[in-house]
Scaffold this motif. Structure first.
Motif, mmCIF file in Angstrom:
data_model
loop_
_atom_site.group_PDB
_atom_site.id
_atom_site.type_symbol
_atom_site.label_atom_id
_atom_site.label_comp_id
_atom_site.label_asym_id
_atom_site.label_seq_id
_atom_site.Cartn_x
_atom_site.Cartn_y
_atom_site.Cartn_z
ATOM 1 N N TYR A 1 12.378 23.313 5.071
ATOM 2 C CA TYR A 1 11.430 22.295 5.522
ATOM 3 C C TYR A 1 10.107 22.483 4.825
ATOM 4 O O TYR A 1 9.585 23.582 4.719
ATOM 5 N N GLU A 2 9.561 21.373 4.340
ATOM 6 C CA GLU A 2 8.221 21.390 3.755
ATOM 7 C C GLU A 2 7.443 20.273 4.407
ATOM 8 O O GLU A 2 7.982 19.189 4.605
ATOM 9 N N GLY A 3 6.208 20.529 4.709
ATOM 10 C CA GLY A 3 5.438 19.429 5.270
ATOM 11 C C GLY A 3 4.067 19.856 5.742
ATOM 12 O O GLY A 3 3.709 21.038 5.689
ATOM 13 N N TRP A 4 3.296 18.866 6.197
ATOM 14 C CA TRP A 4 1.948 19.113 6.723
ATOM 15 C C TRP A 4 2.057 19.499 8.183
ATOM 16 O O TRP A 4 2.685 18.792 8.957
ATOM 17 N N TYR B 1 3.404 16.632 10.482
ATOM 18 C CA TYR B 1 3.045 15.219 10.347
ATOM 19 C C TYR B 1 3.496 14.687 8.995
ATOM 20 O O TYR B 1 3.499 15.419 7.999
ATOM 21 N N LEU B 2 3.837 13.404 8.973
ATOM 22 C CA LEU B 2 4.131 12.743 7.704
ATOM 23 C C LEU B 2 2.798 12.422 7.038
ATOM 24 O O LEU B 2 1.797 12.196 7.725
ATOM 25 N N GLU B 3 2.837 12.379 5.701
ATOM 26 C CA GLU B 3 1.637 12.069 4.921
ATOM 27 C C GLU B 3 0.921 10.829 5.477
ATOM 28 O O GLU B 3 -0.299 10.820 5.672
ATOM 29 N N GLU B 4 1.726 9.780 5.799
ATOM 30 C CA GLU B 4 1.110 8.509 6.209
ATOM 31 C C GLU B 4 0.478 8.581 7.605
ATOM 32 O O GLU B 4 -0.294 7.703 7.984
ATOM 33 N N ASP B 5 0.806 9.616 8.358
ATOM 34 C CA ASP B 5 0.212 9.743 9.703
ATOM 35 C C ASP B 5 -1.168 10.397 9.660
ATOM 36 O O ASP B 5 -1.913 10.353 10.635
ATOM 37 N N LEU B 6 -1.491 11.060 8.543
ATOM 38 C CA LEU B 6 -2.747 11.812 8.480
ATOM 39 C C LEU B 6 -3.940 10.865 8.377
ATOM 40 O O LEU B 6 -3.798 9.723 7.935
ATOM 41 N N GLU C 1 -9.290 13.096 4.937
ATOM 42 C CA GLU C 1 -8.782 13.999 3.895
ATOM 43 C C GLU C 1 -7.819 15.008 4.499
ATOM 44 O O GLU C 1 -8.222 16.109 4.888
ATOM 45 N N ASN C 2 -6.558 14.620 4.639
ATOM 46 C CA ASN C 2 -5.551 15.508 5.209
ATOM 47 C C ASN C 2 -5.953 16.076 6.567
ATOM 48 O O ASN C 2 -5.945 17.294 6.781
ATOM 49 N N LEU C 3 -6.315 15.178 7.473
ATOM 50 C CA LEU C 3 -6.696 15.627 8.815
ATOM 51 C C LEU C 3 -5.634 15.198 9.826
ATOM 52 O O LEU C 3 -5.023 14.121 9.682
ATOM 53 N N CYS C 4 -5.452 16.036 10.852
ATOM 54 C CA CYS C 4 -4.523 15.714 11.925
ATOM 55 C C CYS C 4 -5.026 14.472 12.673
ATOM 56 O O CYS C 4 -6.209 14.391 12.999
#
Ligand code: ME8
Length: 509
Positions: free
Chosen positions: A122-125, A134-139, A142-145
């Motif tokens: 598994y790789e991911g944010w 989280y998926l990239e599009e959910d952030l 600048e890459n924030l939860c």
């Protein structure tokens, strides 16, 4: 209505101190549990703490303690807060307990044996505060939860995966067959929206940390914190350790949760249950957020209110009354001290407090301090409406709508006050008219004390004592429509005591 009622709250992360948001869920659960005991149901109410995962491990390190020392210390804050608020949970489960480890391992082994787990990378944010990918599009930004608005971290790990995607259709079919499973309707639609959007498999183990329940078939892996946490609902009633007990309580459970954890509870958890070969939980009760100045009350928002401090100021009953009366299950609501004081003065000081004080004063003056029996239903101007309001309140409790139950209960109080004002027994000579109106008012107080006892346990006990009744107001089974809740139960002849005002008026500070 007597039956079996197993009720749970989320188990809270020990990093956060209890605040009015977590207290709201737990107090609401406590009131529901008290109601069900009162209605004669066999009731089991469980809360607890969620003690594994990266977030906890990091804070322990920051505090210079081992994770075990840290969670032993911090879980006590919840035990103490719920104790100070006089909550009646039958159990307090900690995910670091031996009984929980055994259940998690048995449960996950069953899912593994049924071939719903496989190994992959598994790789991911990852947001450590959420303990979720989280998926990239959910952030956001600048890459924030999207929840915490704090930076997410890139993780890559070899994990065991749960084949969640294989459960979408089964879950949709299950919710179709059980339309009542998620309350209220808006939250049911939210869960169905997630399901209909399609499900991805999820990683359920970690190798990067060892602060968790070990995977029995693969040393070096521990279960992912959410997977271990959800299992608390069955480990608390003996799954894998006491099967007789487990079968007694499962699946007739009600999970009370906030709207933030719908996905974990209404999608992941029932799928896991199906995969392990047990029934999914029967019901979910989902509430909204308590907001302060337009923001969710939360540790990270620095807008927490300490529930014990607040209750020390206003009283446990008063905090309970405000939370349950003003924040129905479902929507978000604004928590304000002014709102609390306003509600207090209107309902508790004026309506209920006044009725009790007036009745005690006039019984002392006109009846030598001895309570009169109520008039028979056919002759009492209060009886018909009281019977109707009792029924409404009773049904509202059964529909998880305690705010409506309180509204109906307060209609009885207002009717009794109005009748006293209309007749003004304090101006009349002692005699049948005075006896009648006072007997009816005491009867109203008796019924109100029973109906309000899940929310105002202390005040109800006090009212009960002041009108001279002995059997406990919250005795199991005392909420009985054709028994103690029927008109005419007050015997008359008991001493009525006048005490200090139960709810003196408060000024907003
Ligand atoms: O999510 N208003 O724990 P948690 C209303 N450990 N309710 C609130 C609230 C607010 N402002 N803030 C918190 C976790 N809550 C996991 C749960 S369960 C298997 C694992 C309540 O400490 C609400 O019930 O973050 C919410 O769902 C819960 O606290 C989240 O608690």
């Amino acid at each position: 209505m007597t039956g079996r009622y197993y009720l749970t709250t989320p188990i809270y992360y020990v990093n956060d101190a209890p605040h009015v948001g977590t207290a709201y869920t737990t107090i609401m659960a406590d009131a529901l549990a008290r109601w069900h005991r009162l209605a004669g149901d066999e009731t089991w109410f469980v809360t607890g703490t969620d003690e594994h995962g990266l977030k906890i491990l990091r804070t322990a390190e920051e505090n210079g303690l081992s994770p075990r020392e840290w969670v032993d210390r911090t879980s006590q804050r919840f035990v103490q807060a719920w104790g100070a608020l006089e909550l009646t949970n039958d159990d307090f489960i900690r995910t670091t307990e031996e009984r929980h480890y055994r259940s998690v391992q048995r449960f996950m082994q069953a899912i593994h044996d049924n071939d719903y787990l496989y190994k992959g990378t598994y790789e991911g944010w990852y947001c450590v505060s959420c303990e979720a990918y989280y998926l990239e599009e959910d952030l956001v930004g600048e890459n924030l939860c999207p929840v915490h608005e704090s930076p997410v971290e890139w993780f890559a790990e070899e994990n065991w995966f749960f084949a969640l995607s294989r459960f979408a259709d089964r879950l949709i079919a299950w919710y179709d067959e059980h339309p009542e499973a998620i309350h209220p309707e808006t939250r049911r639609n939210e869960a169905l929206g997630i399901l209909k959007g399609g499900l991805r498999d999820i990683s359920i183990t970690r190798t990067s940390i060892d602060w968790g329940v070990p995977v029995p078939w693969d040393p070096g892996h521990v279960f992912y914190v959410w997977y271990d946490a959800l299992v608390n609902y069955i480990s608390a009633v003996g799954y894998g350790t006491d099967n007789g007990r487990f079968e007694h309580w499962w699946p007739s459970v009600h999970h009370l949760i906030g709207k933030d954890i719908i996905r974990f509870h209404c999608v992941w958890w029932p799928a896991m249950c199906m995969a392990a070969g047990i029934d999914p939980p029967a019901r979910y009760l989902v509430h909204g957020f308590l907001m302060v100045g337009g923001r969710k009350m939360a540790k990270t928002a620095y807008n927490q209110v300490d529930p014990v401090e607040l209750a020390n100021d206003v009283g446990n009953d008063v905090l309970r009354y405000y939370l349950i009366r003003d924040f129905p299950l479902g929507p978000d609501g604004d928590f304000t001290y002014e709102g609390l004081v306003e509600r207090y003065n209107a309902d508790l000081a004026n309506n209920l407090g006044n009725l009790l004080q007036r009745v005690a004063t006039v019984v002392e003056q006109k009846c030598g301090g001895i309570g009169r029996a109520p008039r028979p239903a056919a002759e009492s101007p209060l009886a018909a409406s009281a019977v109707e309001h009792v029924k409404t309140a009773y049904e509202a409790w059964g529909r998880f709508s305690p705010h409506e139950a309180l509204e109906a209960t307060w209609r009885i109080i207002r009717a009794a006050n109005a009748e006293l004002e209309a007749v003004a027994p304090w101006k009349i000579d002692p005699g049948p008219e005075v006896d009648g109106v006072l007997g009816d008012a005491i009867e109203a107080l008796r019924i109100v004390a029973i109906l309000a006892s899940p929310v105002l346990p202390r005040a109800s006990r006090e009212i009960w004592a002041r009108i001279g009744l002995s059997r406990e107001v919250d005795a199991p089974g005392n909420a009985d429509l054709s028994g103690s809740l029927a008109w005419g139960g007050y015997p008359g002849g008991a001493p009525v005591t006048k005490g200090p005002p139960l709810f003196p008026r408060r000024a907003a500070e």
